[in-house]
Design an enzyme around this catalytic site. Structure first.
Site, mmCIF file in Angstrom:
data_model
loop_
_atom_site.group_PDB
_atom_site.id
_atom_site.type_symbol
_atom_site.label_atom_id
_atom_site.label_comp_id
_atom_site.label_asym_id
_atom_site.label_seq_id
_atom_site.Cartn_x
_atom_site.Cartn_y
_atom_site.Cartn_z
ATOM 1 N N ARG A 23 52.161 -44.344 -12.979
ATOM 2 C CA ARG A 23 52.698 -42.810 -12.862
ATOM 3 C C ARG A 23 51.742 -41.985 -11.848
ATOM 4 O O ARG A 23 52.148 -40.869 -11.608
ATOM 5 C CB ARG A 23 52.612 -42.370 -14.269
ATOM 6 N N GLU A 28 38.080 -35.936 -12.888
ATOM 7 C CA GLU A 28 37.402 -34.672 -12.729
ATOM 8 C C GLU A 28 36.914 -34.636 -11.218
ATOM 9 O O GLU A 28 35.909 -35.638 -11.120
ATOM 10 C CB GLU A 28 36.467 -34.566 -13.680
ATOM 11 N N GLN A 46 32.322 -20.858 -2.975
ATOM 12 C CA GLN A 46 33.325 -20.532 -2.318
ATOM 13 C C GLN A 46 34.271 -22.161 -2.329
ATOM 14 O O GLN A 46 33.477 -22.804 -2.040
ATOM 15 C CB GLN A 46 33.290 -20.353 -0.697
ATOM 16 N N ASP A 47 35.549 -22.244 -2.122
ATOM 17 C CA ASP A 47 36.262 -23.447 -2.026
ATOM 18 C C ASP A 47 37.109 -23.046 -0.718
ATOM 19 O O ASP A 47 37.718 -22.143 -0.339
ATOM 20 C CB ASP A 47 37.362 -23.567 -2.992
ATOM 21 N N ASN A 48 37.156 -24.160 0.097
ATOM 22 C CA ASN A 48 37.784 -24.280 1.280
ATOM 23 C C ASN A 48 38.886 -25.691 1.206
ATOM 24 O O ASN A 48 38.361 -26.431 0.816
ATOM 25 C CB ASN A 48 36.920 -24.196 2.464
ATOM 26 N N ARG A 58 34.896 -32.957 14.278
ATOM 27 C CA ARG A 58 34.258 -31.648 14.153
ATOM 28 C C ARG A 58 32.815 -31.986 14.087
ATOM 29 O O ARG A 58 32.160 -32.926 13.416
ATOM 30 C CB ARG A 58 34.817 -31.085 12.549
ATOM 31 N N HIS A 61 28.024 -29.011 12.190
ATOM 32 C CA HIS A 61 27.654 -27.525 11.935
ATOM 33 C C HIS A 61 26.899 -27.475 10.614
ATOM 34 O O HIS A 61 26.973 -28.094 9.839
ATOM 35 C CB HIS A 61 29.055 -26.809 11.702
ATOM 36 N N LYS A 70 27.237 -28.309 0.386
ATOM 37 C CA LYS A 70 28.857 -28.616 0.081
ATOM 38 C C LYS A 70 29.238 -29.860 -0.607
ATOM 39 O O LYS A 70 28.415 -30.983 -0.551
ATOM 40 C CB LYS A 70 29.317 -29.110 1.523
ATOM 41 N N HIS A 117 26.721 -31.011 8.990
ATOM 42 C CA HIS A 117 27.916 -31.780 8.586
ATOM 43 C C HIS A 117 28.987 -31.756 9.386
ATOM 44 O O HIS A 117 29.200 -30.809 9.926
ATOM 45 C CB HIS A 117 28.200 -31.086 7.229
ATOM 46 N N TYR A 130 36.442 -28.634 0.209
ATOM 47 C CA TYR A 130 35.112 -28.754 0.019
ATOM 48 C C TYR A 130 34.627 -27.313 -0.767
ATOM 49 O O TYR A 130 35.282 -26.249 -0.455
ATOM 50 C CB TYR A 130 34.064 -28.839 1.089
ATOM 51 N N LYS A 166 33.398 -25.051 20.859
ATOM 52 C CA LYS A 166 32.215 -25.009 19.985
ATOM 53 C C LYS A 166 31.391 -26.157 20.019
ATOM 54 O O LYS A 166 30.171 -26.399 20.067
ATOM 55 C CB LYS A 166 32.349 -24.458 18.606
#
Length: 180
Positions: A23, A28, A46-48, A58, A61, A70, A117, A130, A166
């Site tokens: 199913r 968690e 903060q959650d992104n 990427r 950074h 993170k 990262h 993250y 960048k």
């Protein structure tokens, strides 16, 4: 939760216990008490959520002020994830940790403050969630060159990566502003 060591002792791969059957599944992705038992006591502010296409790389950074820890999780697809220690006082300064994260594995990565990262998308697309320990502050964001020979990162490239302006302008480690 199982803790898996990476090439850097402070960058951890976390494998939650997944309950599943035909199913679907449940796990968690964050539990403050469980994380504290393995030594992660960071307060997340903060959650992104982001989505990138195949081939996007990427760059590496980081925020020189308001450094962010993170907790990274891929919710769709697969990526090659990289963290680099930028704390000059660390015995592991410049050390790279790399690993694959995917929605299928459910693995998460803990990347402490003081690290750059980045990632490369390996699947048709990838989505990330993250949690960060400090807020995004573009005025403090810096970019370490993704292909700096001093880092010797073995990116699993299949052709030229898709880079932002960048990331194309990232600096080599020898020229980067780093942490004390």
């Amino acid at each position: 939760m199982q803790v898996i060591n990476t090439q850097h002792p402070e960058v951890l791969l976390l494998r939650p216990k997944v309950f599943g059957d035909a199913r679907g599944f449940f796990f968690e992705s964050y539990n403050r008490e469980a994380f504290a038992r393995i030594g992660i006591t960071a307060e997340f502010v903060q959650d992104n959520h982001s989505r990138s296409a195949k081939g996007v790389l990427r760059g590496l950074h980081y925020q020189i002020s308001q450094p962010q820890g993170k907790l990274v999780r891929v919710t769709a697809g697969e990526v090659f994830d990289v963290a680099v220690d930028l704390r000059r006082s660390s015995p592991h300064f410049g050390r790279v940790a790399s690993f694959r994260l995917s929605a299928e594995s459910h693995d998460m990565a803990w990347i402490p403050p003081g690290f750059a990262h980045g990632f490369q998308v390996l699947s048709e697309h990838a989505e990330f969630l993250y949690k960060t320990t400090d807020y995004y502050a573009p005025e403090f964001e810096r970019c370490l060159r993704w292909n700096d020979p001093a880092l010797a990162i073995d990116w699993p490239l299949d052709g030229a990566p898709l880079l932002s302006a960048k990331d194309q302008a990232g600096l080599p480690l020898a020229e980067c502003e780093v942490f004390a």
